[in-house]
Design a protein around this motif. Structure first.
Motif, short mmCIF file in Angstrom:
data_model
loop_
_atom_site.label_atom_id
_atom_site.label_comp_id
_atom_site.label_asym_id
_atom_site.label_seq_id
_atom_site.Cartn_x
_atom_site.Cartn_y
_atom_site.Cartn_z
N ALA A 130 0.85 -1.18 0.00
CA ALA A 130 0.00 0.00 0.00
C ALA A 130 0.88 1.23 0.00
O ALA A 130 2.02 1.19 0.48
N MET A 131 0.37 2.30 -0.59
CA MET A 131 1.19 3.50 -0.70
C MET A 131 0.50 4.67 -0.02
O MET A 131 -0.70 4.86 -0.16
N PHE A 165 0.56 8.66 -0.06
CA PHE A 165 1.08 9.69 -0.96
C PHE A 165 1.54 10.92 -0.20
O PHE A 165 1.21 11.12 0.97
N GLN A 166 2.27 11.74 -0.94
CA GLN A 166 2.85 12.93 -0.35
C GLN A 166 1.79 13.94 0.08
O GLN A 166 1.84 14.49 1.16
N ASP A 167 0.81 14.16 -0.82
CA ASP A 167 -0.17 15.20 -0.53
C ASP A 167 -1.53 14.54 -0.25
O ASP A 167 -2.19 14.07 -1.16
N ALA A 177 -4.55 15.54 -2.34
CA ALA A 177 -4.66 15.03 -3.70
C ALA A 177 -4.94 13.54 -3.70
O ALA A 177 -5.45 13.00 -4.67
N ALA A 178 -4.61 12.87 -2.60
CA ALA A 178 -4.74 11.41 -2.58
C ALA A 178 -6.14 10.95 -2.19
O ALA A 178 -6.42 9.77 -2.22
N LEU A 179 -7.00 11.89 -1.81
CA LEU A 179 -8.36 11.52 -1.46
C LEU A 179 -9.32 12.11 -2.48
O LEU A 179 -9.21 13.28 -2.85
N ASN A 180 -10.25 11.30 -2.93
CA ASN A 180 -11.22 11.76 -3.91
C ASN A 180 -12.13 12.81 -3.26
O ASN A 180 -12.76 12.52 -2.25
N PRO A 181 -12.19 14.02 -3.84
CA PRO A 181 -12.90 15.10 -3.15
C PRO A 181 -14.40 14.92 -3.08
O PRO A 181 -15.05 15.54 -2.24
N VAL A 225 -11.56 0.15 -0.75
CA VAL A 225 -10.23 -0.42 -0.49
C VAL A 225 -10.37 -1.73 0.27
O VAL A 225 -9.72 -2.74 -0.06
N TYR A 234 -16.47 14.18 4.36
CA TYR A 234 -15.77 14.33 3.09
C TYR A 234 -14.37 14.85 3.39
O TYR A 234 -14.16 15.51 4.40
N CYS A 294 -5.34 8.64 5.00
CA CYS A 294 -4.60 7.94 3.94
C CYS A 294 -3.86 6.74 4.52
O CYS A 294 -3.78 5.68 3.89
N MET A 319 -6.28 4.12 5.11
CA MET A 319 -6.63 3.47 3.86
C MET A 319 -5.58 2.44 3.48
O MET A 319 -5.90 1.33 3.04
N ALA A 320 -4.32 2.81 3.68
CA ALA A 320 -3.25 1.87 3.41
C ALA A 320 -3.39 0.64 4.31
O ALA A 320 -3.25 -0.50 3.86
#
Lengths: 342, 335, 297
Positions: free
Chosen positions: B97-98, B100-102, B105-109, B120, B154, B167, B170-171
């Motif tokens: 699992a990854m 992300f940095q931001d 951006a890694a979560l669907n808005p 997931v 959200y 995040c 989620m991983a």
């Protein structure tokens, strides 16, 4: 909950704007050079008749008072009398408006479905020949005006390959259904007169298609652009990495955020649609509201013109509110963080 | 590293290029990384040195214009990537699992945290019953207070730190053996950075998760990880245990990196490193650090240094150490 | 000293040349932009030299020759002839003149008005008069532009000048909106704050500090709008509210020809396609201008 607050706020604001629209239209109609009563009666009418009509139209009163008289009547549902047909405008419009709403609704439907699906396809196969074809077609769609589409469609699909009827709203042999809503399609379905409903639908397909081309092309472009853009976002990469099926990603995770932009600009496309209806109805000799408007304009039928513009203002405003509601449904940021938006 | 069964992730001779308007960016130039089960490894280097590209290669989410020219990746003994002359074998890694940095951006808005977590749980972990419990449990594991409320939120309703925890949750929900964390704290407030790192460290210990932490800070790497790989311009220049890297930095680049860490003791201003990361369009033929290296000789400019094992488990790719050790890794085939 | 100044001027000129060269590179990177440019230049050329380019210049006026009415496209009449026997190609060429004039005049009226309103609205955002003028803008935007233009044109006498007025009234709010949005995003930038702290006159800040940053998007929109304004003008004349015959106008030609569909299709189809060509030309050019002014690469 907060979504309703947002929508109510939006509606209240729209009512304010419409109030402004009524003032604007009234002002414009009053800076016209010439005497509306004289224009209505023609140059050879006797002076006393003109004078009487001026009084009837309240033209002898100051402008502010006239505005409030007009607004008062308007709120009562009285749009005044057509100077040409000498009938109440409300009656005229209730006859013609449903026919136009049928076309406009169908073409809004075409716009959204054709546009979004073409865009989706284009994004799904981005940088392939299919994408190339769709992009060229969209560009052509955008730069070709609706009335040119109307002429081309009429030429191709009703003369060259006679699939669709050329003009009118219903075939001469078919009796229109009795009036309930005024829409032949709905009334036909309600009264079981499916033949009339289908025939009407058959008549409005070409005009609706012609009207929707520009907006559909625009929506296709926007959908493609935002899908291609969003496909590179981390949240889609993450979804791919987590093994969520490709189809689900495309149809749900990628599509929903990508629809916000194309649907937002559809507000503008609907403005274009309402305007272009004037020309397209003319090409198809369609007995609709826009053609009534054109007739009113060509005959300088003052109150009818004012009413037509006002109703289109209302229709456009309502369309905008509907689009905002769709956006609020799609985008939680719009509906929940909406305090500063209005 | 001797025992094959203990390896969680193995990256061999990975080369990734990018096709761009002006030509081909030769970014990754033969990367070798090994991560043991339950081990935390840091990948340290400047922005743009190819750290993220390395992780994305493992996840199979490289950008469209990426070209895999060589490499082999194995996850928990299973081959997930192999490039040979004829074809590229690639499959999605299971149990990786990854983060992300931001996190923004890694979560669907436009979907709730719950909707995203559920997917997931369902597809990455393969759990189809009690999906919601699993999801909420993952949120709790990531030390999110009020997990069931966050489940309905959200992303935009959460703070940056909370989003990154989501995040991480989620991983975790993917039931991984390996977590790849791509600068997970760069976009967070300083006070929260530490919490997130500690969370990752603790989770990795508790659940025996192997981890690659990508960071540009050697300090963070030392605090969090067992071993450190130092990366420069798409090459691994040195790797060793965190202790050894700090005690005995060998590569001139590592030495400069350590010297540039600001110290609280106030021994003077931290030094920077002169020059810039090379142009990936025309990278140096030899050692990629040579143009910025004060010890560079003609040889450095002409051929690529292999990895020398200078002390046990401490490898460096630098000709300065040629005589002191024997070649262990044919790092680059000088193509 | 003197030499130094001279060399400075030369350097500045070289830099200027370099900028132009780079802008041209960005513009010309997309071949379609060049196609657009060539199309626009051709349209302008044809419009200016219509009396020399058109095969039958006299057909632009009240010329009638029923003997050669409704002839299909041929070598002598590439676009055919209309119901009065006039060469359609020649009339189209002459129609370009008023079409272009329409676009230029409307934009000259609309851009300064709209931009000024947007600048004031954006810079003084929150003040009562800013709210007021932006609400007024919203009211204009609540009526689809073509409908507003049609209504105004209907109330005036049908002439080219009145069409221009009608289109202008419906068009300025779009520029107000554009500039308003951009001004709001810029007004808290350090360079604006610095100018304020220096006590610079507010109107000077608006026009010499903020406005220059908006020129790119405004220019792009103007290029694209040329086509759309011309279309709106053509729409007015299509309905019969534009210029009156015998002056050739694209919209009038299309609607007159529509009566003869499908047999004499060329009477309306060719002028209609010419409207498409004009819009296409300015759109392609506009895309190129946008590319030239925005992409940093």
């Amino acid at each position: 909950m907060s979504m309703w607050v947002y929508i109510i706020k939006r509606i209240i604001y729209s009512i304010g704007v419409l109030f402004g629209v009524s003032i604007l239209i009234f002002i414009i109609s009053n800076i016209v050079p010439g005497d509306p009563a004289r224009i209505a009666l023609g140059p050879r009418a006797p002076d006393w008749a003109v004078k009487r009509l001026r009084k009837e139209m309240n033209l002898d009163k100051p402008i502010v008072e006239r505005y409030f008289l007009w607004l008062g009547n308007l709120l009562k549902g009285d749009l005044g009398e057509s100077l040409r047909s000498r009938r109440p405008i409300t009656k005229d419009i209730s006859e013609y408006l449903p026919a136009s709403l049928e076309i406009i609704a169908l073409s809004a439907f075409f716009m959204a479905t054709i546009g979004i699906n073409l865009g989706r396809l284009s994004a799904r196969f981005s940088d392939t020949w299919l994408d190339g074809v769709i992009r060229i077609v969209s560009y052509i769609g955008i730069v070709t005006p609706a009335f040119v589409w109307a002429i081309l469609f009429a030429l191709i699909f009703s003369y060259l390959i006679p699939i669709f009827p050329t003009t009118g709203r219903i075939s001469p042999g078919i009796t229109p259904p009795p009036r309930i809503t005024g829409s032949y399609i709905i009334d036909g379905l309600l009264t079981g007169n499916f033949k009339a409903a289908f025939d009407t639908l058959w008549h409005i397909i070409l005009p609706a298609l012609a009207l929707s081309m520009g907006g559909a092309a625009q929506a296709a472009r926007m959908t493609r652009a935002s899908m291609v853009d969003n496909a590179e976002k981390d949240y889609i990469l993450a979804a791919k990495a987590y093994g969520i099926p490709y189809k689900l990603i495309y149809k749900k995770l990628l599509l929903k955020p990508s629809l916000i932009a194309p649907i937002s600009i559809m507000a503008l496309d609907i403005a274009a649609l309402l305007g272009n209806a004037f020309l397209v109805e003319l090409v198809f000799l369609y007995p609709g509201f826009s053609r009534y408007g054109v007739e009113a304009m060509l005959h300088k039928d003052l109150f009818a013109i004012i009413s037509v513009v006002l109703i289109i203002g209302v229709a456009y405003t309502v369309a905008n509110v509907v689009i905002d509601i769709i956006i609020a449904y799609l985008d939680p940021r719009a509906r929940m963080g909406a305090e500063q938006n209005v | 590293m001797d025992n094959f069964d203990n390896i969680a992730l193995k990256i061999e001779n990975l080369r990734v290029y990018y096709k761009v308007y002006k030509g081909v960016l030769k970014v990754l130039d033969g990367i070798n990384i090994e991560v043991m089960k339950g081990e935390r490894v840091a990948l340290v280097g400047e922005t743009g040195c190819g750290k993220t590209t390395t992780l994305k290669s493992v996840m199979g989410i490289l950008a469209k214009n990426a070209i895999l020219t060589s490499g082999k990746i194995t996850v928990m003994g299973e081959k997930i990537l192999e490039v040979d002359e004829e074809r590229i074998f690639q499959k999605r890694p299971k149990g990786v699992a990854m983060v992300f940095q931001d996190p923004t951006a890694a979560l669907n808005p436009v979907f709730t945290i719950g909707e995203q977590l559920d997917l997931v749980v369902r597809y990455a972990a393969g759990v189809t019953t009690n999906v919601k419990e699993h999801a909420i449990n993952a949120l709790k594991l990531a030390r999110l207070p009020d997990a069931s409320r966050i489940y309905t939120n959200y992303p935009f309703q959460l703070s940056g730190g909370m989003r990154q925890r989501v995040c991480i949750a989620m991983a975790l929900a993917a039931n991984p053996n390996i977590i790849l964390a791509d600068e997970p704290t760069t976009n967070l407030d300083v006070t929260i950075q530490d919490q997130v790192l500690k969370l990752l460290k603790r989770l990795s210990t508790e659940k025996e998760l192997a981890m690659i932490l990508v960071t540009h800070s050697l300090g963070v790497a030392r605090e969090t990880c067992d071993r450190i790989y130092v990366m420069y311009a798409g090459t691994i220049v040195e790797y060793a245990s965190s202790e050894h890297i700090f005690k005995n930095p060998l590569h001139p680049y590592t030495q400069r990196l350590i010297a540039s860490i600001p110290r609280l003791t106030g021994e003077g201003i931290a030094e920077g490193i002169k020059g810039r990361i090379p142009d990936y369009l025309n990278p140096p033929k030899g050692c990629r650090f040579a143009p910025r290296c004060e010890f560079a000789t003609e040889k450095c400019f002409n051929s690529k240094p292999p990895l020398y094992e200078v002390e046990k488990g401490h490898f460096v790719a630098c000709f300065l150490y040629e005589k002191k050790s024997e070649v262990t890794h044919p790092n680059a085939d000088n193509s | 000293m003197y030499n130094e100044e001279a060399s400075m001027v030369l350097l500045a000129r070289a830099a200027q040349r370099d900028r132009i060269k780079r802008a041209w590179y960005r513009f010309s990177r997309h071949k379609l932009s060049i196609v657009g440019l060539i199309m626009v230049l051709s349209i302008v050329f044809i419009a200016i030299f219509a009396p020399y380019v058109a095969p039958y210049p006299e057909h632009a006026g009240p010329y009638v020759d029923f003997g050669s009415a409704c002839e299909p496209p041929s070598l002598a009449h590439p676009f055919g002839t209309d119901a009065m026997g006039r060469d359609i190609l020649s009339r189209v060429f002459f129609a370009f003149r008023d079409a272009l004039l329409m676009g230029i005049v409307v934009l000259i009226i609309v851009v300064p008005i709209g931009s000024t309103v947007g600048l004031i609205g954006g810079y003084f955002e929150g003040k009562w008069f800013s709210t007021l003028i932006m609400r007024i803008t919203d009211v204009f935007l609540a009526i689809p532009p073509l409908v507003l233009a049609l209504a105004i044109a209907a109330l005036l006498r049908p002439t080219l000048l009145n069409s221009m007025m009608a289109v202008s009234v419906s068009w300025w709010p779009w520029y107000a909106r554009l500039v308003y949005g951009m001004t709001i995003s810029l007004k808290n930038e350090p360079f604006v704050k610095a100018a304020e702290l220096q006590g610079m006159n507010k109107f000077k800040i608006m026009f010499s500090e903020i406005l220059p940053n908006h020129l790119g998007p405004i220019l792009t929109k103007m290029t694209l709008d040329m086509g759309w304004v011309i279309l709106t003008g053509a729409s007015l004349s299509f309905v019969g509210l534009g210029e009156q015959p015998p002056t050739p106008a694209l919209g009038t030609m299309v609607s007159d020809g529509a009566k003869y569909l499908p047999t004499y299709w060329w009477i309306s189809v060719f002028p209609a396609l010419m409207i498409v060509v004009i819009i296409l030309a300015f759109n392609l050019l506009g895309d190129g201008v946008r590319e030239m002014l925005t992409s940093g690469e």
